[in-house]
Design an enzyme around this catalytic site. Structure first.
Site, PDB file in Angstrom:
ATOM      1  N   HIS A 147       0.852  -1.184   0.000  1.00  0.00           N
ATOM      2  CA  HIS A 147       0.000   0.000   0.000  1.00  0.00           C
ATOM      3  C   HIS A 147       0.894   1.243   0.000  1.00  0.00           C
ATOM      4  CE1 HIS A 147      -3.787  -2.173   0.880  1.00  0.00           C
ATOM      5  NE2 HIS A 147      -2.969  -3.026   1.475  1.00  0.00           N
ATOM      6  N   GLU A 150      -7.995 -12.471   5.608  1.00  0.00           N
ATOM      7  CA  GLU A 150      -7.097 -11.916   6.631  1.00  0.00           C
ATOM      8  C   GLU A 150      -7.874 -11.845   7.949  1.00  0.00           C
ATOM      9  OE1 GLU A 150      -4.322  -7.924   7.380  1.00  0.00           O
ATOM     10  OE2 GLU A 150      -6.050  -7.815   6.031  1.00  0.00           O
TER      11      GLU A 150
END
Length: 329
Positions: free
Chosen positions: A14, A195
């Site tokens: 990211h 996740e």
């Protein structure tokens, strides 16, 4: 063994989450913004859990307000990547943060990021490509606007489409329009799943969005039938072990399931996610995996080949990266 100098490919990074804390503090000081509450006493990012991490992430991103800020950010991030031996990286970028999903503004931000990427490639030897991502907890309507930005700028630099943010917000099918729009524009498809939610969420993501890659995906290990399905489908997992451990999903490197997934034939890659938040680098990820799982150079070569095959870049770029992975005489 130290693997710092070995060439590496990273598929799950990211851009804002990779911002060095010193860079964000410096930018905040230039703008006379007080965001001191997001740092700890040693100057690193401070957060309590994943959902607080999202708030700290957005607070850090709040000082990035212009294309020039993103140009500087991209250079700072790629300098860190190159120091770990990364030669190819795909980074998540969101028009939510870059111009508020306005297409004209988005083009200006994107041009600045791409300019920095070209400079870093020339000076540091690291190639960058962009995966455009709506923020899941901002909702499906805003995701549509992001998808239009992605489709309108798809090309050599913008090569993929994904989704990030709070995995517990909404269902994969809610974002089908955005993903169909991106797919029609020729973008590679990935999606965060597995996740914070379990195997059923990975299944739902596969069925609804048909991605070639899954971001994280590690909780597939809780359902071995799903593990076998991932292996059979050839779905590539963008695994971020240091991130999973830092956020408490797994207690330590030896108990992280990446080794089990690899042994059962799942295509896995290794990435850092948001490296300064999780006190990691690509070199550290490789070193810790080598120590914890007794992985040798052959395994890391396989990870690189898997990442290159799964990369969303064009054939010419893949050929160039493949040459860089050839053993040195």
């Amino acid at each position: 063994m130290s693997l710092t100098s070995q060439p590496k490919l990273e598929l799950h990074l990211h851009l804002e989450g990779a911002a060095p804390p010193a860079f964000i503090r410096g930018l905040a000081a230039e703008k006379h913004e007080d965001i001191s509450g997001i740092f700890n006493e040693t100057g690193g990012y401070a957060y309590r859990d994943f959902w607080h991490f999202l708030k700290v992430y957005e607070a850090a991103t709040s000082v990035l307000t212009s294309p020039e800020d993103y140009r500087r950010l991209t250079l700072a991030v790629l300098e860190e990547s190159a120091a770990s031996g990364v030669i190819y990286s795909e980074t998540f970028i969101s028009p939510d943060f870059c111009g508020g999903r306005d297409l004209v503004a988005w083009r200006e931000y994107l041009a600045a990021i791409e300019e920095a990427a070209a400079e870093a490639e020339a000076k540091m030897g690291v190639t960058l490509r962009a995966i455009i991502t709506p923020i899941r907890h901002f909702g499906p309507d805003k995701a549509r606007e992001v998808a239009i930005c992605a489709a309108e700028t798809a090309g050599r630099f913008v090569t993929g489409f994904g989704i990030g943010g709070d995995e517990k917000s909404g269902e994969p099918a809610d974002f089908l329009w955005a993903f169909d729009c991106a797919r029609e524009a020729g973008l590679g498809i990935t999606a965060h799943a597995g996740e914070w939610r379990g195997p059923d969420h990975i299944r739902d993501t596969l069925r609804a969005l048909n991605p070639s890659r899954i971001g994280h995906g590690v909780r597939a290990i809780e359902d071995l039938a799903l593990v076998d399905e991932l292996a059979e489908r050839g779905t590539v997992l963008e695994v971020c072990p240091g991130s999973n451990i830092a956020l408490g999903i797994y207690p330590d490197w030896r108990k992280h399931p990446i080794g089990q997934l690899y042994d059962r034939g799942v295509k896995v890659t290794v990435s850092t996610d948001d490296p300064p938040f999780f006190h990691t680098t690509m070199a550290r990820e490789w070193d810790r995996l080598a120590d914890a799982l007794d992985w040798d150079q052959g395994v890391f070569d396989t990870l690189n080949r898997t990442a290159l095959d799964a990369a969303f870049c064009d054939a010419d770029t893949k050929a160039k990266i493949a040459k860089q992975l050839e053993p040195r005489a």
